[in-house]
Scaffold this motif. Structure first.
Motif, PDB file in Angstrom:
ATOM      1  N   UNK A 145       0.839  -1.195   0.000  1.00 54.70           N
ATOM      2  CA  UNK A 145       0.000   0.000   0.000  1.00 54.70           C
ATOM      3  C   UNK A 145       0.875   1.248   0.000  1.00 54.70           C
ATOM      4  N   UNK A 146       0.442   2.290  -0.689  1.00 54.27           N
ATOM      5  CA  UNK A 146       1.184   3.544  -0.682  1.00 54.27           C
ATOM      6  C   UNK A 146       0.744   4.434   0.474  1.00 54.27           C
ATOM      7  N   UNK A 147       1.429   5.551   0.616  1.00 55.92           N
ATOM      8  CA  UNK A 147       1.042   6.562   1.602  1.00 55.92           C
ATOM      9  C   UNK A 147      -0.036   7.448   1.000  1.00 55.92           C
ATOM     10  N   UNK A 148      -1.242   7.335   1.516  1.00 60.00           N
ATOM     11  CA  UNK A 148      -2.354   8.159   1.016  1.00 60.00           C
ATOM     12  C   UNK A 148      -2.379   9.454   1.832  1.00 60.00           C
ATOM     13  N   UNK A 149      -2.059  10.550   1.159  1.00 60.18           N
ATOM     14  CA  UNK A 149      -1.907  11.814   1.873  1.00 60.18           C
ATOM     15  C   UNK A 149      -2.737  12.902   1.216  1.00 60.18           C
ATOM     16  N   UNK A 150      -3.516  13.603   2.039  1.00 59.78           N
ATOM     17  CA  UNK A 150      -4.323  14.725   1.538  1.00 59.78           C
ATOM     18  C   UNK A 150      -3.743  16.019   2.080  1.00 59.78           C
ATOM     19  N   UNK A 151      -3.739  17.038   1.251  1.00 64.10           N
ATOM     20  CA  UNK A 151      -3.246  18.343   1.708  1.00 64.10           C
ATOM     21  C   UNK A 151      -3.986  19.451   0.992  1.00 64.10           C
ATOM     22  N   UNK A 152      -4.071  20.569   1.663  1.00 64.53           N
ATOM     23  CA  UNK A 152      -4.693  21.742   1.050  1.00 64.53           C
ATOM     24  C   UNK A 152      -3.706  22.353   0.063  1.00 64.53           C
ATOM     25  N   UNK A 153      -4.256  23.042  -0.923  1.00 65.69           N
ATOM     26  CA  UNK A 153      -3.413  23.603  -1.990  1.00 65.69           C
ATOM     27  C   UNK A 153      -2.444  24.666  -1.482  1.00 65.69           C
ATOM     28  N   UNK A 154      -2.695  25.164  -0.262  1.00 65.35           N
ATOM     29  CA  UNK A 154      -1.776  26.169   0.290  1.00 65.35           C
ATOM     30  C   UNK A 154      -0.451  25.549   0.738  1.00 65.35           C
TER      31      UNK A 154
ATOM     32  N   UNK B   1       6.286  16.067   0.746  1.00 65.26           N
ATOM     33  CA  UNK B   1       6.218  14.693   0.247  1.00 65.26           C
ATOM     34  C   UNK B   1       6.565  13.735   1.377  1.00 65.26           C
ATOM     35  N   UNK B   2       5.996  12.536   1.309  1.00 65.56           N
ATOM     36  CA  UNK B   2       6.384  11.480   2.246  1.00 65.56           C
ATOM     37  C   UNK B   2       7.424  10.606   1.561  1.00 65.56           C
ATOM     38  N   UNK B   3       8.453  10.274   2.306  1.00 64.97           N
ATOM     39  CA  UNK B   3       9.510   9.435   1.766  1.00 64.97           C
ATOM     40  C   UNK B   3       9.078   7.973   1.787  1.00 64.97           C
ATOM     41  N   UNK B   4       9.733   7.101   1.008  1.00 65.12           N
ATOM     42  CA  UNK B   4       9.385   5.678   1.041  1.00 65.12           C
ATOM     43  C   UNK B   4       9.568   5.043   2.415  1.00 65.12           C
ATOM     44  N   UNK B   5      10.375   5.684   3.274  1.00 62.79           N
ATOM     45  CA  UNK B   5      10.520   5.188   4.647  1.00 62.79           C
ATOM     46  C   UNK B   5       9.367   5.648   5.534  1.00 62.79           C
ATOM     47  N   UNK B   6       8.466   6.472   5.019  1.00 68.37           N
ATOM     48  CA  UNK B   6       7.287   6.885   5.771  1.00 68.37           C
ATOM     49  C   UNK B   6       7.418   8.249   6.421  1.00 68.37           C
ATOM     50  N   UNK B   7       8.635   8.713   6.685  1.00 58.58           N
ATOM     51  CA  UNK B   7       8.785  10.020   7.319  1.00 58.58           C
ATOM     52  C   UNK B   7       8.805  11.117   6.251  1.00 58.58           C
ATOM     53  N   UNK B   8       8.955  12.346   6.701  1.00 54.31           N
ATOM     54  CA  UNK B   8       8.917  13.454   5.750  1.00 54.31           C
ATOM     55  C   UNK B   8       9.826  14.582   6.224  1.00 54.31           C
ATOM     56  N   UNK B   9      10.012  15.586   5.315  1.00 54.12           N
ATOM     57  CA  UNK B   9      10.912  16.704   5.597  1.00 54.12           C
ATOM     58  C   UNK B   9      10.105  18.005   5.614  1.00 54.12           C
ATOM     59  N   UNK B  10       9.560  18.310   6.771  1.00 55.05           N
ATOM     60  CA  UNK B  10       8.755  19.540   6.846  1.00 55.05           C
ATOM     61  C   UNK B  10       9.604  20.784   6.771  1.00 55.05           C
ATOM     62  N   UNK B  11      10.931  20.651   6.961  1.00 52.85           N
ATOM     63  CA  UNK B  11      11.775  21.839   6.838  1.00 52.85           C
ATOM     64  C   UNK B  11      11.845  22.331   5.395  1.00 52.85           C
ATOM     65  N   UNK B  12      11.467  21.478   4.430  1.00 48.98           N
ATOM     66  CA  UNK B  12      11.474  21.892   3.026  1.00 48.98           C
ATOM     67  C   UNK B  12      10.102  22.401   2.574  1.00 48.98           C
ATOM     68  N   UNK B  13       9.074  22.159   3.396  1.00 40.98           N
ATOM     69  CA  UNK B  13       7.714  22.531   3.012  1.00 40.98           C
ATOM     70  C   UNK B  13       7.416  23.985   3.405  1.00 40.98           C
ATOM     71  N   UNK B  14       6.426  24.549   2.718  1.00 34.40           N
ATOM     72  CA  UNK B  14       6.010  25.910   3.071  1.00 34.40           C
ATOM     73  C   UNK B  14       4.526  26.067   2.764  1.00 34.40           C
ATOM     74  N   UNK B  15       3.941  27.116   3.331  1.00 29.00           N
ATOM     75  CA  UNK B  15       2.503  27.362   3.196  1.00 29.00           C
ATOM     76  C   UNK B  15       2.294  28.761   2.652  1.00 29.00           C
ATOM     77  N   UNK B  16       1.468  28.875   1.611  1.00 30.01           N
ATOM     78  CA  UNK B  16       1.175  30.196   1.051  1.00 30.01           C
ATOM     79  C   UNK B  16      -0.028  30.790   1.763  1.00 30.01           C
ATOM     80  N   UNK B  17      -0.128  32.095   1.737  1.00 29.04           N
ATOM     81  CA  UNK B  17      -1.238  32.787   2.402  1.00 29.04           C
ATOM     82  C   UNK B  17      -2.519  32.568   1.642  1.00 29.04           C
TER      83      UNK B  17
END
Length: 475
Positions: A445-454, A459-475
């Motif tokens: 099974x894959x990682x089923x992830x929902x997110x708002x367009x903002x 992305x989730x890595x194949x190991x299941x964790x993620x890098x929120x330091x690379x993510x950002x949110x627009x106003x």
């Protein structure tokens, strides 16, 4: 940015197994290296370069300049050496993963030397494990367990609030070395264990991201304006394991018959709504995955013939254990119960609290249990040890699947530094397990992830964790 899951159990890297602990720790601590986004490589972390001796037993890693803990003290090779030896100690729940380490020393503040007991091609992969997160040696020794209530790391974020069973908050670490990260000032993780409550909060906009979206909600969410749903690859494997120590499962013909009497595409459609792929190997798609192994086909006539040959032409009764609250496992058990009637197998479905299931498993008091595992590292050594190698002490031992050739190959592959030779060995390991019908493979099974367009660059890595330091949110 806000997400939700269960509560953290501990911020001591050598203790927890739960997702929230893992996902928060990789944002608070550095590791020597980190898993690559492709799931097949590692990238520099606190160490910016490394080399291995020709015999594969000595690793020398350079700790990059300018890495500081959030309290302003520099992260040194001595802290990294202490971290590795602590992860390999008797106090660690990950002792087996780091048992290959003989000792680790710092020859200067930036040079870490790790001596292994034997050559290991998977050492760097294990060095990326969250259990090897680097904390200050001085504070661990001075504060003991009290440190983990107010942990100090060198990662992109710092814990500022932990209201147990409610939420925790991380703030940007101003001393983080990897500029311009992190982009976000604050991360909030709510404790929401009920899927329906969690998804309602996401739909209302109170959460920016919802991971592990229930399969039956994926299509509905796709139609919500401003929401996107992504299926990220995950190195995970769903299966049913059977107790080879009990009759009739000690007979490979019976195990084969059970496998041939399953309509796997129907299970994939009913349980995951098609969001997955059928499993042919006990390794999920990852480094050295044997893609020549195909899922067992549905062949009821052959299954009946095999049972007849095994002296079970009139069928038999058996039991499967599933954990309370695991709806997917219950669905699968119910489907198996219906499908196996065609070959005369009467399956009793028993729902138990997870602790009771584990207790019966550990005593060998079971016929079948619905199982699932994922890889924390990019190297297959971890899952081969966990799933297929009796010497690994987990699944193969629980089910009494002992194959000397697999144990021999697993040890040889771990010590082999030539990638092509390792690939040949891991392919053979997977084929043996398949030929022996060691378990009942179901799907990946894959990682089923929902997110708002903002939300951007998540992305989730194949190991299941993620890098929120690379993510950002627009106003």
């Amino acid at each position: 940015m806000s997400l939700a899951d269960s509560d953290v159990t501990s911020f001591d890297p050598i203790v927890p197994f739960d997702n929230m602990s893992i996902w928060t720790m990789v944002h608070m601590y550095d590791q020597l290296v980190i898993p690559g986004k492709d799931g097949a490589t590692v990238e520099p972390g606190a160490a910016d370069s490394w080399k291995v001796s020709p015999d594969g037993k000595t690793w020398v890693l350079h700790i990059r300049d300018g890495v500081m803990f959030s309290d302003g003290t520099p992260l040194s090779a001595g802290d990294a050496a202490y971290t590795l030896e602590r992860a390999a100690s008797k106090d660690s729940n990950f002792e087996d993963n780091f048992a290959l380490i003989d000792h680790a020393t710092a020859t200067d503040p930036h040079t870490l030397v790790v001596m292994l007991k034997k050559p290991s091609a998977s050492f760097l992969a294990y060095a990326s494990l969250y259990a090897a997160s680097i904390a200050p040696e001085k504070l661990i020794k001075a504060q003991g367990k009290a440190l983990w209530d107010h942990p100090v790391g060198s990662g992109p974020y710092v814990l500022t609030e932990w209201v147990k069973n409610d939420h925790l908050t991380l703030r940007r670490n101003a001393r983080y070395w990897h500029k311009p990260y992190p982009y976000l000032d604050e991360l909030r993780f709510d404790v929401l264990t009920d899927d329906n409550t969690r998804m309602l909060k996401f739909r209302s906009g109170e959460l920016d991201i919802a991971t592990n979206v229930p399969p039956n909600q994926v299509e509905q969410l796709k139609s919500v304006k401003g929401v996107s749903v992504k299926i990220f690859p995950l190195m995970g494997f769903d299966y049913v394991y059977v107790n080879h120590a009990r009759k009739p499962f000690n007979d490979v013909r019976v195990r084969q018959a059970l496998n041939l009497a399953i309509d796997r595409p129907a299970i994939l459609k009913a349980v995951l709504f098609g969001y997955g792929t059928l499993a042919g190997s006990m390794l999920p798609p990852m480094l050295y995955w044997n893609n020549t192994l195909k899922p067992y086909p549905l062949d009821v006539a052959k299954a009946k013939a095999l049972l007849q040959e095994a002296g079970l032409g009139s069928g038999f009764s058996t039991e499967i254990l599933v954990n309370a609250g695991n709806n997917q496992a219950s669905q699968i058990a119910t489907i198996l119960k219906d499908e196996w009637k065609a070959i005369g197998v009467d399956l009793k479905v028993t729902v138990l609290e997870p602790a009771t299931t584990r207790a019966r498993r550990n005593k060998g008091d079971f016929d079948m249990i619905k199982g699932y595992y994922t890889s924390d590292v990019i190297d297959p050594d971890e899952l081969v040890a966990f799933g297929m190698d009796y010497a690994g002490g987990a699944v193969a031992k629980w089910i009494s699947f002992k194959n000397d050739r697999i144990t021999q190959l697993a040890a040889a592959a771990e010590a082999e530094m030539n990638p092509e030779k390792r690939k040949v060995m891991y392919f053979e390991i997977q084929k043996i397990a398949s030929d022996q019908f060691a378990v009942i493979p179901l799907y990946y099974a894959g990682n089923r992830t929902a997110m708002w367009d903002r939300v951007h660059d998540f992305m989730q890595l194949p190991t299941g964790n993620y890098r929120l330091w690379e993510a950002w949110v627009s106003k």
